[in-house]
Scaffold this active site. Sequence first.
Site, PDB file in Angstrom:
ATOM      1  N   ARG A 128      49.452  50.978  43.548  1.00 15.89           N
ATOM      2  CA  ARG A 128      48.160  51.137  44.222  1.00 15.89           C
ATOM      3  C   ARG A 128      47.593  52.529  43.984  1.00 15.89           C
ATOM      4  O   ARG A 128      46.392  52.746  44.126  1.00 15.89           O
ATOM      5  CB  ARG A 128      48.316  50.917  45.734  1.00 15.89           C
ATOM      6  CG  ARG A 128      48.515  49.457  46.098  1.00 15.89           C
ATOM      7  CD  ARG A 128      48.419  49.248  47.606  1.00 15.89           C
ATOM      8  NE  ARG A 128      47.584  50.281  48.168  1.00 15.89           N
ATOM      9  CZ  ARG A 128      47.958  51.107  49.143  1.00 15.89           C
ATOM     10  NH1 ARG A 128      49.145  50.992  49.691  1.00 15.89           N
ATOM     11  NH2 ARG A 128      47.144  52.022  49.592  1.00 15.89           N
ATOM     12  N   LYS A 155      42.426  58.857  43.283  1.00 16.98           N
ATOM     13  CA  LYS A 155      42.361  57.565  43.979  1.00 16.98           C
ATOM     14  C   LYS A 155      41.462  57.660  45.208  1.00 16.98           C
ATOM     15  O   LYS A 155      40.568  56.840  45.406  1.00 16.98           O
ATOM     16  CB  LYS A 155      43.770  57.143  44.397  1.00 16.98           C
ATOM     17  CG  LYS A 155      43.829  56.060  45.457  1.00 16.98           C
ATOM     18  CD  LYS A 155      45.252  55.876  45.941  1.00 16.98           C
ATOM     19  CE  LYS A 155      45.374  55.074  47.201  1.00 16.98           C
ATOM     20  NZ  LYS A 155      44.845  55.719  48.409  1.00 16.98           N
ATOM     21  N   ASN A 156      41.706  58.685  46.045  1.00 13.52           N
ATOM     22  CA  ASN A 156      40.985  58.728  47.324  1.00 13.52           C
ATOM     23  C   ASN A 156      39.509  59.061  47.182  1.00 13.52           C
ATOM     24  O   ASN A 156      38.738  58.830  48.111  1.00 13.52           O
ATOM     25  CB  ASN A 156      41.683  59.689  48.297  1.00 13.52           C
ATOM     26  CG  ASN A 156      42.979  59.094  48.829  1.00 13.52           C
ATOM     27  OD1 ASN A 156      43.266  57.911  48.603  1.00 13.52           O
ATOM     28  ND2 ASN A 156      43.772  59.899  49.513  1.00 13.52           N
ATOM     29  N   ARG A 195      46.611  53.697  62.530  1.00 14.90           N
ATOM     30  CA  ARG A 195      45.411  53.727  61.689  1.00 14.90           C
ATOM     31  C   ARG A 195      44.184  53.052  62.325  1.00 14.90           C
ATOM     32  O   ARG A 195      43.585  52.131  61.743  1.00 14.90           O
ATOM     33  CB  ARG A 195      45.708  53.140  60.299  1.00 14.90           C
ATOM     34  CG  ARG A 195      46.929  53.752  59.660  1.00 14.90           C
ATOM     35  CD  ARG A 195      47.035  53.505  58.183  1.00 14.90           C
ATOM     36  NE  ARG A 195      46.250  54.451  57.408  1.00 14.90           N
ATOM     37  CZ  ARG A 195      46.252  54.520  56.086  1.00 14.90           C
ATOM     38  NH1 ARG A 195      46.989  53.695  55.387  1.00 14.90           N
ATOM     39  NH2 ARG A 195      45.519  55.408  55.448  1.00 14.90           N
ATOM     40  N   ASP A 246      50.169  63.400  52.284  1.00 17.66           N
ATOM     41  CA  ASP A 246      50.486  62.501  51.164  1.00 17.66           C
ATOM     42  C   ASP A 246      51.528  63.087  50.210  1.00 17.66           C
ATOM     43  O   ASP A 246      52.041  62.370  49.358  1.00 17.66           O
ATOM     44  CB  ASP A 246      49.218  62.143  50.382  1.00 17.66           C
ATOM     45  CG  ASP A 246      48.300  61.229  51.180  1.00 17.66           C
ATOM     46  OD1 ASP A 246      48.702  60.776  52.260  1.00 17.66           O
ATOM     47  OD2 ASP A 246      47.167  60.976  50.716  1.00 17.66           O
ATOM     48  N   CYS A 268      48.695  51.152  53.723  1.00 20.12           N
ATOM     49  CA  CYS A 268      50.108  51.425  54.013  1.00 20.12           C
ATOM     50  C   CYS A 268      50.371  51.440  55.520  1.00 20.12           C
ATOM     51  O   CYS A 268      49.544  51.922  56.293  1.00 20.12           O
ATOM     52  CB  CYS A 268      50.495  52.801  53.459  1.00 20.12           C
ATOM     53  SG  CYS A 268      50.554  52.873  51.678  1.00 20.12           S
TER      54      CYS A 268
HETATM   55  C1  UD1 Z   1      42.962  59.391  54.132  1.00 15.87           C
HETATM   56  C2  UD1 Z   1      43.692  59.135  52.842  1.00 15.87           C
HETATM   57  C3  UD1 Z   1      45.191  59.144  53.073  1.00 15.87           C
HETATM   58  C4  UD1 Z   1      45.638  60.421  53.777  1.00 15.87           C
HETATM   59  C5  UD1 Z   1      44.794  60.693  55.026  1.00 15.87           C
HETATM   60  C6  UD1 Z   1      45.093  62.041  55.647  1.00 15.87           C
HETATM   61  C7  UD1 Z   1      42.097  57.694  51.711  1.00 15.87           C
HETATM   62  C8  UD1 Z   1      41.775  56.344  51.210  1.00 15.87           C
HETATM   63  N1  UD1 Z   1      43.273  57.831  52.351  1.00 15.87           N
HETATM   64  O1  UD1 Z   1      43.285  58.306  55.004  1.00 15.87           O
HETATM   65  O2  UD1 Z   1      45.831  59.035  51.809  1.00 15.87           O
HETATM   66  O3  UD1 Z   1      46.993  60.297  54.182  1.00 15.87           O
HETATM   67  O4  UD1 Z   1      43.396  60.655  54.699  1.00 15.87           O
HETATM   68  O5  UD1 Z   1      44.902  63.051  54.720  1.00 15.87           O
HETATM   69  O6  UD1 Z   1      41.348  58.646  51.527  1.00 15.87           O
HETATM   70  N2  UD1 Z   1      42.196  58.432  63.173  1.00 15.87           N
HETATM   71  C9  UD1 Z   1      41.824  57.938  64.395  1.00 15.87           C
HETATM   72  N3  UD1 Z   1      40.685  57.184  64.485  1.00 15.87           N
HETATM   73  C10 UD1 Z   1      39.902  56.929  63.390  1.00 15.87           C
HETATM   74  C11 UD1 Z   1      40.278  57.449  62.140  1.00 15.87           C
HETATM   75  C12 UD1 Z   1      41.445  58.212  62.065  1.00 15.87           C
HETATM   76  O7  UD1 Z   1      42.510  58.148  65.396  1.00 15.87           O
HETATM   77  O8  UD1 Z   1      38.883  56.251  63.532  1.00 15.87           O
HETATM   78  C13 UD1 Z   1      43.430  59.236  63.066  1.00 15.87           C
HETATM   79  C14 UD1 Z   1      44.494  58.544  62.201  1.00 15.87           C
HETATM   80  O9  UD1 Z   1      45.253  57.627  62.953  1.00 15.87           O
HETATM   81  C15 UD1 Z   1      45.302  59.738  61.693  1.00 15.87           C
HETATM   82  C16 UD1 Z   1      44.254  60.847  61.568  1.00 15.87           C
HETATM   83  O10 UD1 Z   1      43.142  60.432  62.354  1.00 15.87           O
HETATM   84  O11 UD1 Z   1      46.258  60.108  62.656  1.00 15.87           O
HETATM   85  C17 UD1 Z   1      43.781  61.113  60.168  1.00 15.87           C
HETATM   86  O12 UD1 Z   1      43.317  59.917  59.575  1.00 15.87           O
HETATM   87  P1  UD1 Z   1      42.206  59.901  58.435  1.00 15.87           P
HETATM   88  O13 UD1 Z   1      41.919  61.292  57.982  1.00 15.87           O
HETATM   89  O14 UD1 Z   1      41.095  59.044  58.902  1.00 15.87           O
HETATM   90  O15 UD1 Z   1      42.972  59.136  57.269  1.00 15.87           O
HETATM   91  P2  UD1 Z   1      42.391  58.034  56.309  1.00 15.87           P
HETATM   92  O16 UD1 Z   1      40.981  58.340  55.982  1.00 15.87           O
HETATM   93  O17 UD1 Z   1      42.768  56.686  56.764  1.00 15.87           O
END
Ligand code: UD1
Length: 417
Positions: free
Chosen positions: A396, A22-23, A121, A304, A116
């Site tokens: 999803r 998915k990701n 986020r 996850d 979610c």
């Molecule tokens: C992706 C995965 C999700 C997984 C996560 C962590 C997808 C679609 N989703 O989510 O399933 O749980 O990686 O392995 O690939 N953060 C910030 N600022 C930003 C971006 C992130 O502070 O601009 C923080 C987030 O709040 C979180 C951490 O960084 O605490 C990690 O987030 P991130 O790796 O970006 O997760 P996603 O890409 O949203």
Amino acid sequence: MKLLDIIGGEELTGTIRISGAKNSSVALIPAAILCDEEVTICNVPEISDTDNLCDILKALDVETKRASESIIINPKKMKNIEIKESFSTKLRASYYFMGALLGKYKKAEMYFPGGCSIGARPIDLHLKGFEALGATVKSEGNKYTVEAEELKGANIYLDIASVGATINIMLAAVRAKGKTIIDNAAKEPEIVNVATFLNNMGAKIRGAGTSTIKIEGVDHLHKCFHEVIPDRIEAGTYIIIGALCGKDLKIDNIIPEHIESLLSKLEEIGVKLEIGSDYVIVSKRDNYKSTNIKTLVYPGFPTDLQQPFTTLLTQCNGKSKVTETIWENRFMHVPYLVDMGADVTVKNQTATIMGPTKLKGREVVATDLRAGAAMVAAALVAKGKTRISNVEHILRGYENIVEKLKNVGAKIESLEI
Ligand code: UD1
């Protein structure tokens, strides 16, 4: 609303074939628009997140054909228009259109993404990355307009090794002028899969899978054929289910190296595993030991899988601890596990589980995607019937979950009210 009824206590045996990740898929579909020609992506799971991204492609006049597990995407006649709020908020990964549209057209207009509710986020790191490449970001309420006269390669250090920011900056940088270096980049296998796709189209990306990614901008990207890697989180979920109620349950079409942290934890607590080159065979054993896990970025224990793993820990002997370090709101499955009979308490970012406890069928809610997976795992070992609501969250991310579990002997039915 969609529901799942599960009657627990069955032994699961046979083979579950794992779908494409998915990701990866949710990044590959937006990435395809960076090309000027037709691209084919195969092994794309049929889940609502990929359907919703295809709806966005259609709204941008991108020709999209689904042929079983493949998607053919042709952006030749595409129009760069605003992505409506109703599309942007359907899923988290809609934000990959920001990087892709900015990379191709130097302009993206869309809304804060959905996904979610597992934490705040924010997308500040994505936006800072775009700004470093020369873009300006305007926000009005939930709407973001990101645009640039020209995108120029830059050195970008990510304060957090964010999966989304790493991929989004890569998407914006592949067609920028000059060289971009992303430091403290995330190293997840999905990032390597996306970089391979872009390189197959003619991009020049080196170092994906390490914490320094170097991108040399190119003018055009050409047609290609690409395969999505197997979903390591889906694989991990079914292996955990196998540890709870499997008998020689084969989880097939996987890359075991991608879930090493899970496999070694399972071996530590005493789960019987046979690890092949592209499969794992798992059987339930009695008297599992307790353990502690802490979620970390790859190759650490994946956040996850934390929620379904918590269900398994309710069946282990003694005190286990789960510490969540990525998301601040990822214990919403716990009250439902407790209602089913588990002994779990949460303090700050750590859940303490005392086991083993017998679980009983109850009415529970899939509060988010992986909380839903934790509920399915719990229902499969609980005595009696469990009814899970808000199953839309589960759909999803898990392709054909009902059929896959039924085929190996689970008593599971989906219904709609
Ligand atoms: C992706 C995965 C999700 C997984 C996560 C962590 C997808 C679609 N989703 O989510 O399933 O749980 O990686 O392995 O690939 N953060 C910030 N600022 C930003 C971006 C992130 O502070 O601009 C923080 C987030 O709040 C979180 C951490 O960084 O605490 C990690 O987030 P991130 O790796 O970006 O997760 P996603 O890409 O949203």
